[in-house]
Design an enzyme around this catalytic site. Structure first.
Site, PDB file in Angstrom:
ATOM      1  CB  THR A 186      -0.860   0.231   1.269  1.00 17.89           C
ATOM      2  OG1 THR A 186      -0.148   0.031   2.521  1.00 17.89           O
ATOM      3  CG2 THR A 186      -1.738  -1.262   1.157  1.00 17.89           C
ATOM      4  CD  GLU A 331      -5.428  -2.102   1.410  1.00 18.86           C
ATOM      5  OE1 GLU A 331      -5.737  -1.482   0.393  1.00 18.86           O
ATOM      6  OE2 GLU A 331      -5.113  -1.436   2.324  1.00 18.86           O
ATOM      7  CE  LYS A 439     -18.996  15.545  12.467  1.00 16.93           C
ATOM      8  NZ  LYS A 439     -18.854  14.540  13.592  1.00 16.93           N
ATOM      9  CD1 TRP A 444     -19.125  15.155   9.172  1.00 20.96           C
ATOM     10  CD2 TRP A 444     -19.021  13.355   7.913  1.00 20.96           C
ATOM     11  NE1 TRP A 444     -18.811  14.209   9.966  1.00 20.96           N
ATOM     12  CE2 TRP A 444     -18.630  13.056   9.305  1.00 20.96           C
ATOM     13  CE3 TRP A 444     -18.947  12.233   7.054  1.00 20.96           C
ATOM     14  CZ2 TRP A 444     -18.324  11.710   9.744  1.00 20.96           C
ATOM     15  CZ3 TRP A 444     -18.817  11.063   7.403  1.00 20.96           C
ATOM     16  CH2 TRP A 444     -18.224  10.532   8.829  1.00 20.96           C
TER      17      TRP A 444
END
Ligand code: AMP
Length: 541
Positions: A186, A331, A439, A444
């Site tokens: 990753t 993944e 936020k 959000w």
């Protein structure tokens, strides 16, 4: 009672064997580091993959031991995909854009035995080889006469000399389909990278799914250009799906600028291409001023980061090319969702269709998903409620290589780290990486939405939205913008451009013009670095 059908392990070697027998004359064309175009067929690729397997036997590389690559998309890299995994070793594709210290770290972590590299990366290998004690053979992906005499790298051999003496016959071994086949780390923007270890079974099931009509819709009539690198999640599995379908494969090598990619698309009559938004931005940036068009390209899958709606309409309206917006992760092998319309959407207006096509899309059989709140409770699929996106399926990671980070799963589901909504038609839309969510006053704001609006402005080349601390609202969004060369837009004009396109309270508080937005090794915007660059920034009062 068991069924009475034949049982045959799903192995990567069977893909190249199939391609050789059934599509032996289909072409594989590669732009080489040397600059020329190399052409051969699946039959040739199969033969040379067997030579690679014999060469690895010759070096006594054991079953499941790792063989690394530091290479562009090209025919020799493809031969390693099949020769290494097919013979039971693990192909470790290393991302050359990583910092040399990270390359050293993952090479040691993977305990790579052999490392094969394109000559472009010779300086990297010269810088790191002394710190990679497990590597016993360095292979330069070039002809014997191109090997530098004084590289300073011990045990360096050219790929052509390495495989030349070996037989072109090889009996691919049969083994458990759950055996490891390839390894990809990753990006590791926080902490050390983690290894994702794919299996033969996961790779083949993923390759089948990628060919489905609502995914990449690959066939023997396609000419396919993976611009997405083979060093990042196996070029989204295209090298495997291509062999499964017998499509023509076109590899861009190191030439990823707009002009080179355009010329390759045209000269090789590419019908389908895959890449990240930044690459396509370069392509469109070359085509528009030069008034160019595509002759046969009809669709492109774009993913890796959010594809702005403005790019989807530019491809469709100006060039007649359908964009398939896709989402996935290392993944996940990586495909998770792709966006195509359902039958019930065909009668909708163009604008309504664009709204759907801008989402990251639907998952297909093999990927299950859900959104959950902070207590892990499943949230409704209403297109409005957002939550942490969890996934599961046979090509999704169970645990990281060497168990790094412990058990990543939550009751069998993999938490993606993305925040998303899912609508009543099962279309998923990414709001943000959970660590990038802004936020403001308890609500959000999706940084992706704010960025998408900015890049819809003709003078904006790239935009990144981050939250900055605010005494009353906790956080407020600001937008960092790179202008297109030769074009101008003021702060006030850009903020006005937002009016009517999003709720007033979501409009950024400020615009910061920058020369460039930092990008990570896989081409994604590095917001952590952008935040560090703007650490002394103060909101206007
Ligand atoms: P990687 O494992 O490096 O491929 O990164 C995977 C991450 O890239 C995902 O978890 C998302 O945050 C992001 N990503 C991939 N595709 C998209 C997309 N179409 N829209 C938004 N984010 C994306």
């Amino acid at each position: 009672m068991l069924g009475l059908m034949q049982s045959q392990p799903l192995l990567i070697s069977s893909l190249i064997e199939f391609a050789e027998r059934h599509h032996g004359s289909a072409e594989i064309v590669s732009r080489r580091v040397e600059g020329d175009l190399h052409r051969y067929t699946y039959k040739d690729a199969a033969k040379r993959s067997r030579q690679v397997a014999n060469a690895l036997d010759g070096l006594k590389i054991g079953f499941s031991e790792r063989v690394a690559t530091l290479a562009w998309n090209g025919y020799r890299h493809l031969e390693l995909y099949y020769g290494v995994s097919g013979s039971g070793r693990v192909l470790h594709t290393v991302n050359p854009r990583l910092h040399p210290d990270q390359i050293v770290w993952i090479t040691n972590h993977a305990e790579d035995q052999v490392l094969c590299f394109d000559m472009t990366f010779l300086p990297i290998v010269q810088a790191v080889h002394a710190r990679c004690p497990t590597v016993k053979r360095w292979v330069a992906l070039c002809d014997a006469d191109k090997l530098p005499a004084d590289s300073g790298i011990p045990n360096l051999v050219s790929y052509e000399a390495w495989i030349a003496g070996h037989a072109t016959t090889y009996a691919w071994p049969m083994f458990d389909e759950n055996t490891a086949s390839s390894l990809c780390y990753t990006s590791g923007t926080t902490g050390n990278p983690k290894g994702v270890l794919y299996s033969h079974r996961s790779t083949i099931l993923h390759a089948y799914a990628a060919c489905l009509p609502d995914v990449m819709c690959l066939s023997a009539r396609d000419s396919v250009l993976p611009v997405v690198p083979m060093f990042h999640v196996n070029a989204w599995g295209i090298p495997y799906s291509a062999a499964m379908t017998g499509c023509k494969l076109v590899f861009p090598g190191p030439a990823l600028d707009g002009k080179s990619v355009y010329e390759l698309i045209e000269s090789e009559q590419v019908t389908f291409a895959a890449g990240v938004p930044t690459v396509w931005q370069m392509l469109l940036g070359h085509m528009k001023p030069n008034k160019l068009h595509f002759s046969v390209l009809n669709r492109t899958v774009i993913g890796g980061s959010a594809c702005p709606p403005a790019m989807i309409s530019a491809f469709k309206d100006d060039y007649g090319v359908s964009v398939l917006h896709g989402w996935g992760m290392t993944e996940m092998s990586p495909l998770g969702t792709v966006c195509t319309l359902k039958n019930s959407h065909l009668a909708l207006s163009k604008d309504e269709q664009l709204k759907i096509l801008s989402k990251q899309g639907r998952s297909f059989f093999g990927v299950d998903m859900k959104i959950v709140d902070s207590a892990g409770k499943e949230l409704p699929w209403d297109g409005k409620t957002y939550g942490d996106l969890y996934v599961k399926g046979p090509w999704i990671l169970r645990e990281y290589f060497k168990d790094d980070g412990g058990d990543p799963l939550v009751e069998g589901w993999f938490p993606t780290g993305d925040v998303a909504t899912i609508d009543t038609d099962a279309y998923m839309q990414i709001t943000d990486r959970s660590k990038d969510v802004i936020k403001s006053g308890g609500e959000w704001i999706s940084s992706i939405d704010i960025e998408n609006i900015a890049v819809g402005h003709p003078a904006v080349a790239m935009a990144a939205c981050i939250g900055v601390a605010h005494p009353k609202w906790d956080e407020r969004p600001i937008i960092a913008v790179v202008k297109r060369p030769g074009m101008d837009v003021s702060r006030e004009e850009l903020l006005k451009f937002y009016e009517g396109k999003t709720a007033k309270w979501q409009i950024p508080d400020d615009v910061v013009f920058v020369d460039a937005i930092p990008l990570g090794a896989t081409g994604k915007m590095l917001k952590t670095r952008l935040r560090a660059i703007l650490k002394d920034y103060k909101l206007p009062v």
